[in-house]
Design a protein around this motif. Structure first.
Motif, PDB file in Angstrom:
ATOM      1  N   ASP A 154       0.798  -1.226   0.000  1.00  0.00           N
ATOM      2  CA  ASP A 154       0.000   0.000   0.000  1.00  0.00           C
ATOM      3  C   ASP A 154       0.831   1.278   0.000  1.00  0.00           C
ATOM      4  OD1 ASP A 154       0.969  -0.217   2.555  1.00  0.00           O
ATOM      5  OD2 ASP A 154      -0.928   0.204   3.563  1.00  0.00           O
ATOM      6  N   ASN A 155       2.172   1.193  -0.166  1.00  0.00           N
ATOM      7  CA  ASN A 155       2.924   2.434  -0.371  1.00  0.00           C
ATOM      8  C   ASN A 155       3.214   2.592  -1.855  1.00  0.00           C
ATOM      9  OD1 ASN A 155       4.933   0.539  -0.703  1.00  0.00           O
ATOM     10  ND2 ASN A 155       6.172   1.206   1.032  1.00  0.00           N
ATOM     11  N   THR A 156       4.054   3.535  -2.236  1.00  0.00           N
ATOM     12  CA  THR A 156       4.222   3.835  -3.665  1.00  0.00           C
ATOM     13  C   THR A 156       5.003   2.767  -4.410  1.00  0.00           C
ATOM     14  OG1 THR A 156       6.333   5.040  -3.487  1.00  0.00           O
ATOM     15  CG2 THR A 156       4.292   6.282  -3.055  1.00  0.00           C
ATOM     16  N   GLN A 157       5.703   1.900  -3.683  1.00  0.00           N
ATOM     17  CA  GLN A 157       6.566   0.885  -4.286  1.00  0.00           C
ATOM     18  C   GLN A 157       7.732   1.512  -5.057  1.00  0.00           C
ATOM     19  OE1 GLN A 157       5.971  -2.905  -4.068  1.00  0.00           O
ATOM     20  NE2 GLN A 157       5.230  -1.807  -2.291  1.00  0.00           N
ATOM     21  N   ASN A 158       8.051   2.764  -4.729  1.00  0.00           N
ATOM     22  CA  ASN A 158       9.250   3.402  -5.262  1.00  0.00           C
ATOM     23  C   ASN A 158      10.140   3.736  -4.069  1.00  0.00           C
ATOM     24  OD1 ASN A 158      10.911   5.985  -5.958  1.00  0.00           O
ATOM     25  ND2 ASN A 158      10.385   5.087  -7.931  1.00  0.00           N
ATOM     26  N   CYS A 159      11.339   3.167  -4.047  1.00  0.00           N
ATOM     27  CA  CYS A 159      12.154   3.222  -2.830  1.00  0.00           C
ATOM     28  C   CYS A 159      12.554   4.637  -2.428  1.00  0.00           C
ATOM     29  CB  CYS A 159      13.396   2.346  -3.015  1.00  0.00           C
ATOM     30  SG  CYS A 159      13.015   0.594  -3.206  1.00  0.00           S
ATOM     31  N   ILE A 160      12.895   5.489  -3.402  1.00  0.00           N
ATOM     32  CA  ILE A 160      13.330   6.827  -3.028  1.00  0.00           C
ATOM     33  C   ILE A 160      12.135   7.721  -2.674  1.00  0.00           C
ATOM     34  CG2 ILE A 160      13.433   7.677  -5.412  1.00  0.00           C
ATOM     35  CD1 ILE A 160      15.900   9.324  -4.515  1.00  0.00           C
ATOM     36  N   ILE A 161      11.014   7.554  -3.353  1.00  0.00           N
ATOM     37  CA  ILE A 161       9.823   8.328  -2.992  1.00  0.00           C
ATOM     38  C   ILE A 161       9.351   7.933  -1.597  1.00  0.00           C
ATOM     39  CG2 ILE A 161       7.396   8.758  -3.542  1.00  0.00           C
ATOM     40  CD1 ILE A 161       8.118   8.534  -6.489  1.00  0.00           C
ATOM     41  N   ASP A 162       9.322   6.632  -1.306  1.00  0.00           N
ATOM     42  CA  ASP A 162       8.916   6.188   0.022  1.00  0.00           C
ATOM     43  C   ASP A 162       9.897   6.658   1.090  1.00  0.00           C
ATOM     44  OD1 ASP A 162       6.606   4.926  -0.820  1.00  0.00           O
ATOM     45  OD2 ASP A 162       7.609   3.014  -1.174  1.00  0.00           O
ATOM     46  N   PHE A 163      11.170   6.726   0.750  1.00  0.00           N
ATOM     47  CA  PHE A 163      12.163   7.193   1.718  1.00  0.00           C
ATOM     48  C   PHE A 163      11.793   8.580   2.232  1.00  0.00           C
ATOM     49  CE2 PHE A 163      16.010   9.350   3.032  1.00  0.00           C
ATOM     50  CZ  PHE A 163      16.713   8.385   3.746  1.00  0.00           C
ATOM     51  N   PHE A 164      11.301   9.435   1.333  1.00  0.00           N
ATOM     52  CA  PHE A 164      11.000  10.817   1.727  1.00  0.00           C
ATOM     53  C   PHE A 164       9.539  11.047   2.128  1.00  0.00           C
ATOM     54  CE2 PHE A 164      15.025  11.538  -0.391  1.00  0.00           C
ATOM     55  CZ  PHE A 164      15.591  12.550   0.375  1.00  0.00           C
ATOM     56  N   THR A 165       8.625  10.175   1.749  1.00  0.00           N
ATOM     57  CA  THR A 165       7.213  10.483   1.969  1.00  0.00           C
ATOM     58  C   THR A 165       6.487   9.516   2.888  1.00  0.00           C
ATOM     59  OG1 THR A 165       6.482   9.200   0.028  1.00  0.00           O
ATOM     60  CG2 THR A 165       7.072  11.525  -0.323  1.00  0.00           C
ATOM     61  N   ASP A 166       7.035   8.345   3.137  1.00  0.00           N
ATOM     62  CA  ASP A 166       6.343   7.352   3.955  1.00  0.00           C
ATOM     63  C   ASP A 166       6.715   7.558   5.426  1.00  0.00           C
ATOM     64  OD1 ASP A 166       5.169   5.216   5.151  1.00  0.00           O
ATOM     65  OD2 ASP A 166       6.171   3.683   3.960  1.00  0.00           O
TER      66      ASP A 166
END
Length: 291
Positions: A154-166
């Protein structure tokens, strides 16, 4: 070995390589009459390669003899096509001819490597491991990456986007601020290597819109190669975990990066990861934890 000796060695390797590849291509494969029993040359003749590649017969002979001649990527690509070179062989030809090789490509015959890579990261259990595409999209991850790093559907499944937004990914990491600078510098290096790639631009636009912290770090223009990153995580069940992530490439699949997390000696991390992967630990891991 002196520079002259190295040059001589490279030319000899070029000659032997081209001769061996030429011998493996039959006239029929090249669309030529096979010549029947009268043909003594195994594979193609030099003159035939030259005609099919659109170059002069003398020039190709000089190339195969390893003479000091000017070559271009276009001509080497034409020769590669005639000799039916694989992606790896084509890059090897560029190197032997003294040119910068083209970017690695994924050969059709290895596109199904994902089953083997899945076995690799599952065998890495109980330690976290995941695989990314060039744009940091998570292609697959093992169970430990879900339990420890918070990777989930259920997150974006993009490692760098999740690093900053999750918030889950960020909230459990003691080393987030230090690692953020490294993550951005590595992402900038990837973007710089493919300036016309719209995939990187799309991810970059999302990051700039979603995170002021990313935007500030992006403006610093730091550059780093992918390598190892130390992560310290606060897991709600076992406390501190100290791991070292290592990013690795598989030459046959240059579009993928394998990220393996290795426990560091402190905080009894290895034993804690083993417990989290046990049936008891899995029952207790009700919430994803990030790092």
């Amino acid at each position: 070995m002196t520079e002259d000796a190295l040059r001589t060695h490279r030319r000899r390797e070029l000659r032997d390589f081209l001769m061996s590849r030429r011998a493996r291509v039959s006239p029929t494969q090249a669309g030529l009459p096979d010549g029947g029993a009268r043909r003594r040359t195994p594979g193609l003749r030099r003159e035939e390669v030259a005609v099919l590649a659109g170059v002069g017969a003398s020039w190709y002979q000089w190339l195969e003899q390893g003479r000091d001649i000017s070559v271009s990527p276009q001509v080497l690509d034409a020769v590669s096509r005639v000799l039916r070179l694989s992606n790896a062989e084509r890059r090897h030809l560029y190197l032997l001819a003294g040119l910068n090789p083209p970017a690695p490509e994924v050969a059709p015959e290895v596109r199904d490597m994902c089953d083997g890579l899945r076995r690799l990261i599952d065998t890495w259990m109980p330690y976290p491991a995941h695989i990314m595409d060039p744009y940091y999209n998570c292609v697959m991850y093992n169970d430990a990456a879900g339990m420890v790093l918070g990777m989930r559907p259920d997150n974006t499944q993009n490692c760098i986007i999740d690093f900053f937004t999750d918030p889950l990914y960020r909230g459990q990491s003691r080393t987030w601020e230090k690692n953020a600078r490294t993550v951005v510098a590595q992402f900038r290096a990837s973007c710089a290597a493919a300036p016309d790639d719209e995939g990187y631009r799309e991810v970059l636009d999302q990051l700039l819109a979603a995170s002021t912290e990313f935007a500030a770090l992006w403006e610093e223009r730091d550059i780093e190669d992918a390598g190892q990153i130390r992560k310290e995580l606060d897991h709600p069940l076992v406390g501190l975990l100290a791991v070292e992530s290592t990013a690795m490439k598989v030459p046959a699949r240059p579009d993928l990066t394998i990220v393996l997390h290795t426990p560091l000696p402190e905080a009894n991390t290895a034993a804690k990861l083993e417990w989290l992967a046990s049936p008891e630990g899995r029952r207790g891991s009700m919430y994803p934890v990030a790092g």
